[in-house]
Enzyme design. Structure first.
Site, mmCIF file in Angstrom:
data_model
loop_
_atom_site.group_PDB
_atom_site.id
_atom_site.type_symbol
_atom_site.label_atom_id
_atom_site.label_comp_id
_atom_site.label_asym_id
_atom_site.label_seq_id
_atom_site.Cartn_x
_atom_site.Cartn_y
_atom_site.Cartn_z
ATOM 1 N N LYS A 1 22.703 4.376 89.761
ATOM 2 C CA LYS A 1 21.885 5.007 88.722
ATOM 3 C C LYS A 1 20.993 3.955 88.057
ATOM 4 O O LYS A 1 21.458 2.845 87.729
ATOM 5 C CB LYS A 1 22.811 5.664 87.694
ATOM 6 C CG LYS A 1 22.120 6.411 86.578
ATOM 7 C CD LYS A 1 23.180 7.047 85.676
ATOM 8 C CE LYS A 1 22.582 7.754 84.478
ATOM 9 N NZ LYS A 1 23.632 8.376 83.633
ATOM 10 N N SER B 1 22.694 12.767 82.204
ATOM 11 C CA SER B 1 21.596 11.913 82.629
ATOM 12 C C SER B 1 21.737 11.385 84.056
ATOM 13 O O SER B 1 20.874 10.660 84.535
ATOM 14 C CB SER B 1 21.488 10.727 81.658
ATOM 15 O OG SER B 1 22.670 9.938 81.677
ATOM 16 N N SER C 1 27.228 13.109 80.796
ATOM 17 C CA SER C 1 26.224 12.801 81.813
ATOM 18 C C SER C 1 26.746 12.633 83.233
ATOM 19 O O SER C 1 25.952 12.448 84.159
ATOM 20 C CB SER C 1 25.443 11.544 81.415
ATOM 21 O OG SER C 1 24.645 11.799 80.287
#
Length: 476
Positions: free
Chosen positions: A75, A151, A175
């Site tokens: 990520k 996210s 997230s």
């Protein structure tokens, strides 16, 4: 390896093919690249492509870990990869190339994975939807007109579409669980400090955020946590103990669990009828499996809880932004940060020291209140989302009307945050589908440090309510 065959295996399955010589790590990398190139123009899940690095690593001497040769994404937020840029989804907070791997990335490499790139994230990971001016919107492979969650939306979109079998993700208020729910994946928010934070963890000063993965199978989630979740040298935080390897837990019986469940939301508004119906279907299945299931909520004062959290989070974010300002040499100008970040930064500046500490004190008191509930039961069940995954336009992070955005986000993601405050493990499972064929996930939360119970229950439900053969529109 055939393009379609690659996607049929989870991470451990691909590693087994490598171990038995049926496929090489290089072939897996090429299969991943082929899928990224085919699907990323629609999904925008991968925002940094490191194909040359991946090919070189695959051709080298990979560690003999449980995921040897398996393609993997990091990520683009927080985790550092040596020589790779890091954008945090922001026009402002740019790192041209990190000097070294973070501790978690070193552990991922030791598991045998091959890093093929970075996944999309919203600016600073703030909202539950993945879009930003810097990286653009990330779409859901089940329906590209819908959000992939946030996210860790890039990680979830890439994993659900089969670009990779699992991917790094992080969770500060939901997230990991939210994008897993949107995209039909397994998403474990681990116990606080289960995985390493590393020496550059100032942005995790409040302890809400944890790292792990999103995956298509329960066993991949368990095996990766076994590979990464061990004590970190020089860490001042106690590492939570576990009874046995989590991969073993997946195949063990959970026994008879006492499970409380609820559809209560912080604002008291009802969730979507279709989600409520699937929650009740889950309750019926759990009862049929022999578990004791009782409807009962947490009974906390959510208004006070979220007021305290807002003071703490805004203070922490403002302090983190000031570190970026010191590093970059100037305050973020017009257009350099988005509305949500600007609001959080300015709000944090206005919070006094006693207000921030009141928030901390109140959270500590209320965390005890929440955790006390778990003396009466083993697992707490809710949905992950209050609705089916919505259309992009419903959650526009770039809007000037942030109040309306807040209301939309509250209706969509009402359940996940409290367990970031308490540090408890909390797991999203893709047990259902809507009438339109969209994922509807349930969230199971256990006592502090008790991922074992969640993995045992997840293994049971994966057999009882299998999702393996469901396929999104963008797949293969």
């Amino acid at each position: 390896m055939a393009f379609s065959e690659y996607a049929e295996h989870d991470g451990l399955g691909l590693a087994q093919l490598v171990k038995t010589g049926k496929v090489s790590p290089g072939e897996l990398v090429e299969a991943a690249i082929e899928r990224i190139e085919a699907h990323n123009p629609t999904l925008n899940a991968v925002v940094w492509k490191a194909y040359d690095d991946a090919r070189k690593a695959a051709a080298g001497d990979l560690p003999d870990g449980p995921f040897k040769g398996v393609p993997f994404l990091i990520k683009d937020l927080g985790a550092q990869v040596k020589g790779w840029p890091r954008s945090s989804g922001s026009m402002f907070a740019q790192v041209a190339a990190d000097a070294d791997d973070s501790e978690l990335v070193r552990r991922y490499r030791a598991s045998g994975v091959v890093l093929v790139g970075k996944s999309n994230t919203p600016e600073f990971g703030i909202p539950g939807v993945t879009t930003s001016r810097r990286l653009g919107p990330c779409s859901n492979p089940w329906d590209p007109s819908r959000i992939s969650g946030g996210s860790s939306g890039g990680a979830a979109s890439a994993t659900a579409s089969g670009m990779v079998p699992l991917a790094h993700a992080s969770d500060g208020l939901g997230s990991i669980r939210i994008p897993a729910a949107c995209c039909g994946l397994v998403g474990m928010k681990t116990t606080r400090d289960r995985n390493p934070n590393g020496g550059e963890d100032y942005d995790r000063a409040i302890g809400f955020s944890v790292d792990h993965v999103v995956s298509r199978t329960v066993r991949d989630s368990a095996a990766m946590l076994d590979a990464t979740g061990y004590p970190e040298p020089a860490s001042p935080y106690a590492h939570p103990a576990k009874e046995r390897p989590y991969l073993e837990e997946v195949g063990r019986s959970p026994g008879t669990l006492r499970i409380f469940w609820s559809a209560e939301t912080p604002n008291g508004k009802p969730i979507a009828d279709e989600v409520r119906a699937k929650l009740e279907e889950t309750v019926a299945t759990l009862k049929a499996l022999g578990h004791e299931v009782v409807e009962q909520g947490l009974g906390v004062d959510y208004r006070t809880l979220y007021r305290a959290q807002a003071l703490v989070s805004a203070s922490n974010f403002s302090a983190g932004m000031k570190r970026w300002v010191d590093k970059i040499g100037h305050e973020p100008g017009e257009g350099e940060i988005e509305g949500l970040a600007r609001r959080g930064y300015e709000a944090g500046k206005r919070i006094t020291g006693d207000q921030a500490m009141w928030g901390w004190q109140q959270l500590r008191l209320m965390n005890r209140e929440i955790l006390a509930n778990f003396e009466a039961f083993d697992v707490y069940l809710t949905p992950v989302l209050g609705t089916v995954p919505p259309k992009h336009a419903f959650l526009d992070t770039l809007t000037d009307d942030l109040r309306s955005f807040d209301k939309a986000q509250s209706a969509t993601f009402p359940f996940t945050p409290p367990f970031n405050f308490t540090g408890q493990p909390s797991l999203s499972l893709p047990l259902h589908q809507s009438a339109e064929g969209l994922p509807i996930a349930m969230m199971f939360t256990a006592r502090y440090a008790d991922e074992g119970t969640l993995f045992r229950l997840a293994g049971q439900l994966e057999k009882e309510m299998p999702w393996k053969d469901r396929r999104p529109a963008i797949w293969g």
